[in-house]
Design an enzyme around this catalytic site. Structure first.
Site, PDB file in Angstrom:
ATOM      1  N   MET A 153       0.788   2.437   0.872  1.00  0.00           N
ATOM      2  CA  MET A 153       0.206   2.592   2.200  1.00  0.00           C
ATOM      3  C   MET A 153       0.755   1.592   3.197  1.00  0.00           C
ATOM      4  O   MET A 153       0.907   1.903   4.392  1.00  0.00           O
ATOM      5  CB  MET A 153      -1.312   2.479   2.115  1.00  0.00           C
ATOM      6  CG  MET A 153      -2.028   3.302   3.163  1.00  0.00           C
ATOM      7  SD  MET A 153      -1.772   5.082   2.977  1.00  0.00           S
ATOM      8  CE  MET A 153      -2.840   5.422   1.582  1.00  0.00           C
ATOM      9  N   THR A 208      -7.965   4.991  -1.424  1.00  0.00           N
ATOM     10  CA  THR A 208      -7.004   5.460  -0.423  1.00  0.00           C
ATOM     11  C   THR A 208      -7.495   5.143   0.987  1.00  0.00           C
ATOM     12  O   THR A 208      -6.722   4.728   1.855  1.00  0.00           O
ATOM     13  CB  THR A 208      -6.772   6.977  -0.556  1.00  0.00           C
ATOM     14  OG1 THR A 208      -6.063   7.238  -1.765  1.00  0.00           O
ATOM     15  CG2 THR A 208      -5.942   7.505   0.599  1.00  0.00           C
ATOM     16  N   PHE A 216      -4.023  -0.377  -5.981  1.00  0.00           N
ATOM     17  CA  PHE A 216      -2.628   0.040  -6.061  1.00  0.00           C
ATOM     18  C   PHE A 216      -2.198   0.858  -4.848  1.00  0.00           C
ATOM     19  O   PHE A 216      -1.001   0.951  -4.544  1.00  0.00           O
ATOM     20  CB  PHE A 216      -2.380   0.826  -7.352  1.00  0.00           C
ATOM     21  CG  PHE A 216      -2.773   2.273  -7.301  1.00  0.00           C
ATOM     22  CD1 PHE A 216      -1.831   3.253  -6.987  1.00  0.00           C
ATOM     23  CD2 PHE A 216      -4.072   2.677  -7.582  1.00  0.00           C
ATOM     24  CE1 PHE A 216      -2.186   4.592  -6.937  1.00  0.00           C
ATOM     25  CE2 PHE A 216      -4.429   4.013  -7.533  1.00  0.00           C
ATOM     26  CZ  PHE A 216      -3.482   4.976  -7.214  1.00  0.00           C
ATOM     27  N   LYS A 217      -3.166   1.445  -4.142  1.00  0.00           N
ATOM     28  CA  LYS A 217      -2.822   2.258  -2.980  1.00  0.00           C
ATOM     29  C   LYS A 217      -2.079   1.450  -1.911  1.00  0.00           C
ATOM     30  O   LYS A 217      -1.317   2.005  -1.116  1.00  0.00           O
ATOM     31  CB  LYS A 217      -4.085   2.871  -2.367  1.00  0.00           C
ATOM     32  CG  LYS A 217      -4.950   3.679  -3.335  1.00  0.00           C
ATOM     33  CD  LYS A 217      -4.277   4.951  -3.776  1.00  0.00           C
ATOM     34  CE  LYS A 217      -5.108   5.734  -4.775  1.00  0.00           C
ATOM     35  NZ  LYS A 217      -6.268   6.412  -4.206  1.00  0.00           N
ATOM     36  N   ASP A 218      -2.296   0.127  -1.890  1.00  0.00           N
ATOM     37  CA  ASP A 218      -1.591  -0.713  -0.916  1.00  0.00           C
ATOM     38  C   ASP A 218      -0.082  -0.683  -1.107  1.00  0.00           C
ATOM     39  O   ASP A 218       0.675  -0.878  -0.155  1.00  0.00           O
ATOM     40  CB  ASP A 218      -2.059  -2.173  -1.034  1.00  0.00           C
ATOM     41  CG  ASP A 218      -3.484  -2.382  -0.549  1.00  0.00           C
ATOM     42  OD1 ASP A 218      -3.869  -1.761   0.448  1.00  0.00           O
ATOM     43  OD2 ASP A 218      -4.203  -3.175  -1.175  1.00  0.00           O
TER      44      ASP A 218
END
Length: 498
Positions: A140, A168, A135-137
């Site tokens: 980011m 992350t 989900f960090k994409d």
């Protein structure tokens, strides 16, 4: 739109009204940084509000256009044409291409209904279709484009210094690799990530990527990032910025998918939904809190933790008790192996009536005494915990045996394989689901990133998207270092040339 620090000193503002740590910071002012100069975290002076008419109009938008509408509310100093170009460059089906066969990649964050019986509806929101399968994409990729845009306008460069418990780091590195004027120094706890997570980061050979494996736990890494950020002279001289969830722009990017999930799961603004969010550092669910404060009809925000249950303890008791490194468990949902939640301060700021002196005192107590107690019990530090209910928070925890069983149950009942963190979320969601209120669980990552536990639970390997088949066999480049701030500063200085 102006931003304030959670620890702002009002007396400093009166003597210097332009003090950016108090009230004069714009979105661009704080984009490349992390902590405010006073050690606090940035928040809007007032949360922008969303009307019912806007929600109705937003139901028809693509993900990129929804991102544009929300970003315009927060980044009022950036030309609208530039926001539109950045969002459309970021949120494409080519970037978020790893959708399951039954999902539409063009949706970016497709929903999957798991249960819909007897008024109880459980939904999974896919957030892991980006380049690093986590989900960090979602945030980011936008952050990388925003950074490159801002640096090009200023004609300068940036050295990103961050910490990761797993996802992350790879999301930041994949977003920043090859970006003009950007170097990434990423700390991670040595030998405490999954083999897949480790390989994703350490296999990158780009000259602007520096991986440092710290002999300690994630909290040791995070403490060093804060220590370097608080050395204002070093930070300025070496042009240090951060992509950790203390970075405000990253939190804003996460707000977007709460709106998307709500709009996709409902037919009218009269409906409410709840979200269950696997959480260790409080960044992901903090974005949900902000969406709720903006007026999104969220009923409950449910924090799901693993054995490192600092946040669950607070939302059950009002006691925030940070664990020592020796008390932090190494678990099968390692991205939540965190005992000091960086973003929690943003919620506490709202909880105590946006009183920066109160926030400063409470987090000073964290450093001296290891925590604080807002339960209102005799001898406690206050009674603000009684206000938690009005913000809609609930919580729960999951253990290794429970997440393994949840992975089995979800595979048997719904025909999908979930990762270990999402399993924590589904386990806790089922304990908190209510009739008539759709419960949305935010997916954390694809199962392939935690294959060791998938193999234990199901007796077979998790399916891998194309391109990731043999990632663990790739050559790896990293440096092992002790958790020593001065050594870390010397390493950064030696590799920046500044």
């Amino acid at each position: 739109m102006h931003y304030v620090s959670t620890r702002a000193d009002a007396s400093a503002a009166s003597s210097s009204p332009s003090n950016a740590s108090f009230s004069a910071a714009s979105f661009s002012d704080i984009l490349l940084g992390g902590l405010a100069p006073d050690g606090g975290l940035y928040l809007p002076a007032e949360y922008p509000q969303v009307t019912g008419a806007e929600l109705d109009a937003w139901r028809k938008l693509s993900y990129a256009d929804l991102a544009i509408a929300i970003l315009k509310k927060f980044a009022t100093d950036i030309p609208e044409a530039d926001i539109e170009a950045l969002a459309r460059k970021t949120y494409t089906s080519e970037t978020y291409r790893n959708a399951r066969p039954d999902e539409n990649a063009a949706d970016i964050t497709p929903l999957r209904v798991l249960e819909d019986e007897g008024g109880r509806k459980l939904v999974l929101q896919a957030l892991s279709n980006g380049p690093t399968l986590a989900f960090k994409d979602m945030a980011m990729q936008l952050l990388g484009n925003l950074f490159e845009y801002a640096l090009a306008k200023e004609g300068t460069e940036l050295n990103i210094f961050g910490a990761t418990s797993g996802d992350t780091g790879s999301a930041a590195e994949y977003a920043m690799r090859g970006k003009q004027g950007i170097r990434v120094f990423m700390l991670s706890p040595h030998k405490k990530m999954s083999a897949f997570q480790t390989a994703q980061m350490f296999s990158l050979q780009d000259p602007n990527i520096f991986n440092i494996a710290v002999e300690g736990v994630f909290d040791d890494c995070q403490d060093m990032v804060k220590a370097v950020s608080n050395d204002l002279e070093f930070k300025a001289r070496h042009k240090i910025g951060t992509v950790n969830s203390i970075n405000w722009a990253r939190v804003v990017a996460q707000v977007i998918y709460y709106f998307r999930g709500y709009l996709a799961a409902t037919k009218s603004n009269e409906e409410k939904v709840s979200f269950t969010v696997p959480s260790g550092n409080f960044g992901n669910i903090c974005a949900g809190h902000i969406a709720r404060m903006m007026g999104l009809p969220i009923d409950k925000l449910v924090v799901a933790t693993n054995e490192n249950d600092v946040l669950d303890e607070f939302f059950r008791t009002g006691i925030y008790r940070v664990r020592k490194s020796s008390e932090t468990h190494h678990t099968s949902s390692p991205s939540m192996d965190i005992s000091k939640a960086s973003n929690f301060e943003r919620f506490v700021y709202d909880l105590v009536g946006r009183d920066p002196a109160r926030v400063k005192a409470l987090f000073a107590k964290v450093e001296t005494d290891g925590g604080f107690d807002l339960s209102g019990a005799p001898g406690s530090d206050g009674d603000e915990f009684k206000q938690v209910a009005r913000y809609g928070f609930k919580s729960g925890k999951s253990t290794h045996d429970e997440r393994v069983q949840t992975i089995r149950d979800v595979a048997d009942d719904y025909g999908i394989v979930i990762d270990t963190h999402t399993a924590d979320g589904i386990k806790v969601a089922k304990e908190n689901i209510e009739k008539g209120v759709t419960m949305i669980v935010l997916e954390t990552a694809l199962a392939a990133k935690f294959n060791e536990t998938i193999l234990e639970a199901l007796g077979e390997d998790a399916e891998r998207p194309a391109g990731f088949e043999n990632i663990e066999a790739l050559p790896q480049k990293f440096t092992v270092m002790p958790p020593n701030v001065e050594n870390m500063k010397a390493y950064i200085a030696a590799n920046t040339g500044l």
